[in-house]
Design an enzyme around this catalytic site. Structure first.
Site, PDB file in Angstrom:
ATOM      1  N   SER A 265       0.866  -1.187   0.000  1.00 32.95           N
ATOM      2  CA  SER A 265       0.000   0.000   0.000  1.00 32.95           C
ATOM      3  C   SER A 265       0.894   1.225   0.000  1.00 32.95           C
ATOM      4  O   SER A 265       2.095   1.133   0.200  1.00 32.95           O
ATOM      5  CB  SER A 265      -0.864   0.025   1.258  1.00 32.95           C
ATOM      6  OG  SER A 265      -0.095   0.420   2.381  1.00 32.95           O
ATOM      7  N   ASP A 266       0.316   2.398  -0.208  1.00 32.22           N
ATOM      8  CA  ASP A 266       1.086   3.599   0.059  1.00 32.22           C
ATOM      9  C   ASP A 266       0.954   3.901   1.553  1.00 32.22           C
ATOM     10  O   ASP A 266       0.209   3.238   2.284  1.00 32.22           O
ATOM     11  CB  ASP A 266       0.639   4.778  -0.820  1.00 32.22           C
ATOM     12  CG  ASP A 266       1.739   5.836  -0.936  1.00 32.22           C
ATOM     13  OD1 ASP A 266       2.709   5.791  -0.142  1.00 32.22           O
ATOM     14  OD2 ASP A 266       1.642   6.714  -1.808  1.00 32.22           O
ATOM     15  N   TRP A 267       1.661   4.890   1.991  1.00 31.91           N
ATOM     16  CA  TRP A 267       1.754   5.248   3.406  1.00 31.91           C
ATOM     17  C   TRP A 267       0.350   5.489   3.984  1.00 31.91           C
ATOM     18  O   TRP A 267      -0.327   6.438   3.570  1.00 31.91           O
ATOM     19  CB  TRP A 267       2.593   6.519   3.532  1.00 31.91           C
ATOM     20  CG  TRP A 267       2.945   6.902   4.917  1.00 31.91           C
ATOM     21  CD1 TRP A 267       2.138   7.571   5.799  1.00 31.91           C
ATOM     22  CD2 TRP A 267       4.181   6.662   5.587  1.00 31.91           C
ATOM     23  NE1 TRP A 267       2.818   7.757   6.973  1.00 31.91           N
ATOM     24  CE2 TRP A 267       4.066   7.213   6.874  1.00 31.91           C
ATOM     25  CE3 TRP A 267       5.377   6.033   5.225  1.00 31.91           C
ATOM     26  CZ2 TRP A 267       5.092   7.163   7.801  1.00 31.91           C
ATOM     27  CZ3 TRP A 267       6.397   5.990   6.147  1.00 31.91           C
ATOM     28  CH2 TRP A 267       6.249   6.539   7.416  1.00 31.91           C
ATOM     29  N   ASP A 268      -0.066   4.649   4.887  1.00 31.71           N
ATOM     30  CA  ASP A 268      -1.388   4.788   5.543  1.00 31.71           C
ATOM     31  C   ASP A 268      -2.564   4.626   4.588  1.00 31.71           C
ATOM     32  O   ASP A 268      -3.702   4.926   4.960  1.00 31.71           O
ATOM     33  CB  ASP A 268      -1.553   6.170   6.212  1.00 31.71           C
ATOM     34  CG  ASP A 268      -0.854   6.266   7.560  1.00 31.71           C
ATOM     35  OD1 ASP A 268      -0.352   5.240   8.045  1.00 31.71           O
ATOM     36  OD2 ASP A 268      -0.836   7.377   8.121  1.00 31.71           O
ATOM     37  N   SER A 269      -2.328   4.212   3.357  1.00 28.66           N
ATOM     38  CA  SER A 269      -3.445   4.282   2.405  1.00 28.66           C
ATOM     39  C   SER A 269      -4.506   3.213   2.669  1.00 28.66           C
ATOM     40  O   SER A 269      -5.631   3.337   2.183  1.00 28.66           O
ATOM     41  CB  SER A 269      -2.960   4.235   0.950  1.00 28.66           C
ATOM     42  OG  SER A 269      -2.493   2.955   0.603  1.00 28.66           O
TER      43      SER A 269
END
Ligand code: BGC
Length: 736
Positions: A265-269
């Site tokens: 995932s992307d950061w916190d996505s």
């Protein structure tokens, strides 16, 4: 023989991974799917406990090699199954040695150099224990307001595909197992660059056909080049955030492309899914992401908190988890981490070594695009000059020239333009520096009069303008893309002092230069050129090399034209230069239909200020004798297209020869031009070379009305030249 051993390796890998998974309990499996941010901190008791409990598959943001080794040691020696960690870091355009920002690298149109730059970056990052980078960014960027255009390869899917694949090869090397190879990550899957109004993270709406024909192309190329991982986009794509988008992650990536690496995932996505309004709570977000095909969660902790419970409740099949873990373990195995998880820095080249600096300098040099050179003002002759005025906020800013995403970049290695110019011209030439503005955003013009007066005494005025690095990159978008602050006024003041103005612009994006272009006599657009930017700029200013960069994005005349890109569709009412009326020329009481009724802006026409593919040289290249080896080509055949390119100038120079086609009729409409090939050639003065492109009919494929790849018979136009506005034209037909 080779096949047998490759097969054997796959079998051994599968056996190893399967036997490891068989020993893992659910919590240990989920641990592999979690990447945690350690934010450069020392090894805390809490982190130790998590590592030894097998709760962590990867860490991000630790580049102290001793700590990295210690963290690996805890994971390997103190956890039950001893599984090593992936050590992730954003190595975007260099590590200690900083290369030009990716959009600058794209302007070199030099795949070998992009590969070499990624290799240099990988070697330096690996020295710090990093084994996984979050690059290349392959988002097609048609909106210069978007701050992340800096990290992109620009507006064209073909160019971005070639360079993206090159970057993957550079990071990953011949084998991931080699010392100094790191895993690449193709990001942000997908469509992130189409954020509404160029505002980072904003919604993206992209019709499937455009997604397939444009936005997905570079990702497909990166997957084909063997990219080990893919990162999801923060974006909401057509109503389904990419981190929960099974169409992208399962159907396209896995089923259609056969991607066998893993998705992060992307950061916190994953956590964002709730904020998007897709899920009601974090458990729902974990479920959506895991089911869609996100194998590892970056930073946020919904997997850690909820995956086990989702499996126990029967909402998520454990097989989804097993598959994710298998993919992650396979990469760890491929990187050789099970054999040796530790980094021996001394076994890798030193930071900022000569080879790294040479690659950085060459890349910076080839990334710079000359946009104007009135009266052949450039190159300067250091022998005849007595004094040079160097003016502007970016002439001597070692940090700013590095650009965005340079967590580890060492600005102490930077050579600024001022420094390089002083060195190049030697003590015989007086170099007077006037910063004139505190930053590029400064609106204070108090010093301008005096600077203009003093600078006007010099033989030549060199202005270093643009944007500091903080004005581009993630979440750093601009609605106004003129030169910030009072820079335009500074240009006008200096011009009024009577000396020709040579401007060098350092920036993270295309800027609108309409309000200064007439005041500037010569212009080099240098992007954020990195560590060796100063040397590279000086190499070109003094004619040691000819500029060879070509724009990988169109430069709008006005921000209101955005998006403006060369490979647009024709529309039913295409404009033409001779049929457009400017707002100032409209007669009083003009009738509604008297202005031509085509697709242009009354105030800015329809053309960009500088088109895609454009870039001047100190040489003068002429194109002639464009021909195809046959007028008709059959499916499965290859067409040979060639043109003669001559250097009619007086210096040796590199030209990037570009091949464009237009498919005149399609079951979905086709772009007015599409780049299909390019070649960089170096010609001596007076030299002519015939440049040949092989165009296979597969290269004419596109996704049609039913979203299937199709090659249609019909007429094609062909251009070869030095920009997307190449005029030399021919054609051929494809017959069944
Ligand atoms: C960015 C990614 C980056 C990640 C890790 C995110 O904010 O969108 O491109 O790789 O952070 O730093």
């Amino acid at each position: 023989m080779e096949n047998t051993s490759a097969l054997q390796l796959v079998r051994e890998t599968d056996d190893f991974v399967a036997s490891l998974i068989a020993q893992m309990d659910l919590a240990e499996k989920i641990g592999q799917m979690c990447q945690i941010d350690v934010a450069g901190e020392a090894l805390s008791e809490e982190l130790k406990a998590r590592l030894s409990a097998g709760e962590v598959g990867s860490i991000i943001n630790q580049v102290d090699v001793e700590l990295v080794n210690e963290i690996q040691r805890v994971a390997v020696e103190e956890s039950r199954l001893g599984i090593p960690l992936l050590i992730g870091r954003d190595v975007i355009h260099g590590f200690k040695t900083v290369l030009p920002i990716p959009i600058g690298q794209a302007a070199s149109w030099n795949r070998d150099l992009v590969e070499a730059g990624a290799r240099i970056s990988a070697l330096e990052a690996a020295r710090a224990g990093v084994n996984w980078t979050f690059a290349p960014m392959l988002d097609i960027a048609r909106d210069p307001r978007w701050g992340r255009v800096a990290e992109s390869f620009g507006e064209d899917p073909f160019l971005a595909s070639v360079l993206g694949a090159a970057m993957v090869s550079g990071f990953q090397g011949q084998s991931l197992r080699d010392n100094g190879s790191i895993a690449a990550c193709a990001k942000h899957f997908a469509g992130y660059g189409a954020a509404e109004s160029g505002r980072d993270y904003a919604t993206t709406n992209i019709p499937e056909n455009e997604l397939r024909n444009v936005y997905l192309q570079p990702f497909h190329a990166a997957v084909t080049a063997g990219a080990a991982t893919v990162m999801t986009s923060f974006g909401d794509l057509n109503g389904i955030p990419c981190t929960a988008n099974g169409f992208l992650l399962r159907q396209i990536l896995r089923e259609e492309w056969g991607f066998s690496g893993f998705v992060v995932s992307d950061w916190d996505s994953v956590f964002h899914l709730k904020i998007h309004g897709l899920t009601a709570d974090d458990a729902g977000s974990a479920l959506e992401a895991a089911q869609a095909g996100v194998d590892m969660e970056m930073a946020s902790t919904t997997y850690k908190q909820y995956l086990a419970q989702l499996v126990e409740q029967g909402k998520l099949s454990e097989s989804v988890i097993d598959q994710a873990v298998a993919r992650i373990l396979r990469l760890k195995l491929a990187l050789g981490l099970f054999e040796n998880p530790y980094t021996e820095p001394e076994a890798l080249p030193a930071y900022g070594n000569t080879q790294a600096l040479d690659v950085a300098r060459q890349t910076a040099r080839e990334s710079i695009v000359m946009l104007k050179n009135a009266e052949t003002l450039l190159p300067l002759s250091a022998n005849t000059l007595r004094s040079i005025a160097v003016v502007g906020p970016l002439a001597d800013a070692p940090y700013e020239q590095l650009g965005t995403w340079i967590f580890d970049g060492d600005s102490a290695l930077s050579v600024t333009p001022l420094e390089a110019i002083r060195r190049r011209v030697g003590p015989e030439v007086e170099v007077n520096f006037f910063q004139a503005m505190a930053t590029s955003r400064d609106r204070n013009t108090d010093a301008f009069e005096a600077v203009a007066e003093a600078a006007g005494q010099s033989d030549v005025v060199l202005m270093f303008l643009g944007e500091e690095s903080i004005l581009s990159g993630e979440a750093h978008c601009r609605a106004d893309i003129n030169l910030p602050g009072a820079q335009a006024e500074l240009v006008r003041k200096l011009k009024a002092a009577g000396k020709p103005i040579i401007a060098v612009i350092l920036a993270g994006r295309p800027l609108t230069l309409t309000n200064v272009i007439d005041e500037i006599d010569a212009l080099l657009f240098a992007w954020h050129p990195g560590t060796m930017g100063g040397e590279a700029i000086s190499d070109l200013l003094f004619g040691d090399f000819s500029p060879s960069g070509k724009l990988p994005v169109s430069f709008p005349r006005h921000v209101g034209q955005v998006p403006v890109y060369y490979n647009h569709k024709n529309s039913g009412k295409p404009p033409s230069d001779d049929a457009i009326v400017h707002i100032d020329d409209i007669d009083a009481n003009a009738t509604q239909t008297s202005l031509g009724m085509t697709a242009f802006h009354l105030d800015e026409g329809f053309r960009p200020l500088f088109p895609f593919g454009f870039g001047l040289s100190y040489a003068d290249f002429a194109y002639a004798k464009l021909s195809c080896d046959k007028q008709q080509v059959r499916l499965g055949e290859t067409l040979r297209i060639s043109a003669e390119v001559s250097n009619q100038g007086s210096c040796k120079a590199i030209e990037t020869v570009q091949l464009y086609i237009r498919d005149l009729v399609g079951n979905v409409t086709r772009p007015v031009r599409e780049l299909k090939g390019f070649r960089r050639i170096e010609l001596e003065p007076g030299q002519t070379e015939t440049v040949t492109f092989d165009l296979h009919t597969d290269d004419l494929a596109f996704f049609g009305r039913d979203q299937q790849r199709v090659i249609e018979a019909g007429e094609f136009r062909v251009w070869i030249g030095g920009s997307s506005e190449a005029e030399l034209e021919t054609g051929f037909s494809l017959i069944d």
